[in-house]
Design a protein around this motif. Sequence first.
Motif, PDB file in Angstrom:
ATOM      1  N   VAL A   1      -9.496  21.605 -27.912  1.00  0.00           N
ATOM      2  CA  VAL A   1      -9.258  20.847 -29.139  1.00  0.00           C
ATOM      3  C   VAL A   1     -10.051  21.439 -30.299  1.00  0.00           C
ATOM      4  O   VAL A   1     -11.255  21.649 -30.192  1.00  0.00           O
ATOM      5  N   ALA A   2      -9.349  21.683 -31.401  1.00  0.00           N
ATOM      6  CA  ALA A   2     -10.012  22.177 -32.610  1.00  0.00           C
ATOM      7  C   ALA A   2      -9.682  21.258 -33.775  1.00  0.00           C
ATOM      8  O   ALA A   2      -8.517  20.942 -34.016  1.00  0.00           O
ATOM      9  N   ALA A   3     -10.718  20.834 -34.493  1.00  0.00           N
ATOM     10  CA  ALA A   3     -10.538  20.111 -35.747  1.00  0.00           C
ATOM     11  C   ALA A   3     -10.645  21.121 -36.877  1.00  0.00           C
ATOM     12  O   ALA A   3     -11.694  21.745 -37.060  1.00  0.00           O
ATOM     13  N   LEU A   4      -9.541  21.317 -37.603  1.00  0.00           N
ATOM     14  CA  LEU A   4      -9.558  22.175 -38.789  1.00  0.00           C
ATOM     15  C   LEU A   4      -9.803  21.266 -39.982  1.00  0.00           C
ATOM     16  O   LEU A   4      -8.948  20.447 -40.336  1.00  0.00           O
TER      17      LEU A   4
ATOM     18  N   ALA B   1     -11.992  12.866 -35.466  1.00  0.00           N
ATOM     19  CA  ALA B   1     -11.455  14.191 -35.137  1.00  0.00           C
ATOM     20  C   ALA B   1     -12.570  15.161 -34.790  1.00  0.00           C
ATOM     21  O   ALA B   1     -12.476  15.907 -33.807  1.00  0.00           O
ATOM     22  N   VAL B   2     -13.628  15.151 -35.581  1.00  0.00           N
ATOM     23  CA  VAL B   2     -14.753  16.051 -35.316  1.00  0.00           C
ATOM     24  C   VAL B   2     -15.449  15.675 -34.004  1.00  0.00           C
ATOM     25  O   VAL B   2     -15.797  16.547 -33.194  1.00  0.00           O
ATOM     26  N   ASN B   3     -15.628  14.383 -33.769  1.00  0.00           N
ATOM     27  CA  ASN B   3     -16.275  13.941 -32.534  1.00  0.00           C
ATOM     28  C   ASN B   3     -15.488  14.338 -31.298  1.00  0.00           C
ATOM     29  O   ASN B   3     -16.065  14.654 -30.248  1.00  0.00           O
ATOM     30  N   ALA B   4     -14.153  14.313 -31.396  1.00  0.00           N
ATOM     31  CA  ALA B   4     -13.307  14.596 -30.240  1.00  0.00           C
ATOM     32  C   ALA B   4     -13.063  16.086 -30.028  1.00  0.00           C
ATOM     33  O   ALA B   4     -12.556  16.486 -28.975  1.00  0.00           O
ATOM     34  N   ALA B   5     -13.401  16.897 -31.012  1.00  0.00           N
ATOM     35  CA  ALA B   5     -13.066  18.325 -30.958  1.00  0.00           C
ATOM     36  C   ALA B   5     -14.073  19.123 -30.142  1.00  0.00           C
ATOM     37  O   ALA B   5     -15.266  18.820 -30.116  1.00  0.00           O
TER      38      ALA B   5
ATOM     39  N   ASP C   1     -24.564  15.750 -40.543  1.00  0.00           N
ATOM     40  CA  ASP C   1     -24.977  14.351 -40.714  1.00  0.00           C
ATOM     41  C   ASP C   1     -24.377  13.441 -39.648  1.00  0.00           C
ATOM     42  O   ASP C   1     -24.954  12.392 -39.322  1.00  0.00           O
ATOM     43  N   ILE C   2     -23.209  13.804 -39.109  1.00  0.00           N
ATOM     44  CA  ILE C   2     -22.581  12.966 -38.084  1.00  0.00           C
ATOM     45  C   ILE C   2     -22.860  13.495 -36.682  1.00  0.00           C
ATOM     46  O   ILE C   2     -22.202  13.099 -35.712  1.00  0.00           O
ATOM     47  N   GLY C   3     -23.829  14.395 -36.574  1.00  0.00           N
ATOM     48  CA  GLY C   3     -24.278  14.871 -35.281  1.00  0.00           C
ATOM     49  C   GLY C   3     -23.464  15.988 -34.678  1.00  0.00           C
ATOM     50  O   GLY C   3     -23.531  16.218 -33.467  1.00  0.00           O
TER      51      GLY C   3
END
Length: 249
Positions: free
Chosen positions: A9-12, A144-148, A174-176
């Motif tokens: 999984v990639a978050a663009l 999306a970023v957390n799941a990527a 900032d969101i880890g």
Amino acid sequence: MSDGEAGTVAALVGATGGAGTTRLTVELGALLAADGRSVAVLDAAFATQGLSDYLSGRLDPDLTALLTDRREAPLEAGLVDLPLDADGGRLACCPAAAPFERLARAKSADAARRFESRIAAAADAFDHVVVDTPPVAANQSVAAVNAADRTVVVAPATTRGRDAVQRLRGRIEDIGASADAVVATRGDLSVADAALPETTAAVTAAPTCLDEGTVATAVAEVADVVFDADPSIEDGTGLLDSVGDFVPR
């Protein structure tokens, strides 16, 4: 992803509005599908709903419905295939195409948690999942970023784009999470790991990588950066002799 592996999984994530993130997700997905892989593109850009412009027919349920009113429906119910003539490959898109009221509900914290579950379901069913993600300023972007497995910053090749890369890196931290790579659009940036060249083709003409060798080579480099993938291309002339018709909604 901290261990450096490419994953599924990639978050663009667009560094700015209008960075060309949606077009890049379509080009990347098409190239991988033309190489015989199954690819899902999920649309976290609820405000612009740009992915829907590449699709034809009725888009129901869309992604926002799967996160709200149709939460019990399987992910497959919201997938629309782009008609590529790809041997064994598939490019399935789950766009956002909804009225404002549902968009607002789809941005809630509960909906964001369901979005992470939808991304996980896509990862189980597809070789690659690409999430078209707007700048990190809403719950669905954070999800999306957390799941990527990998987070890739997409920025236009301008001074504004370069400056936005640094701001977005900080917000992702900032969101880890962390930004694993940067892709420039419409030219190159000194901070970019790969770049998509400027093109005169209309936005909704994508994917152009299937019949333009220069674009195909550039998108192949993006695939390598994003997924450690090495899709084959033919003599710089593109991947396929023909593609399906793309009719904006």
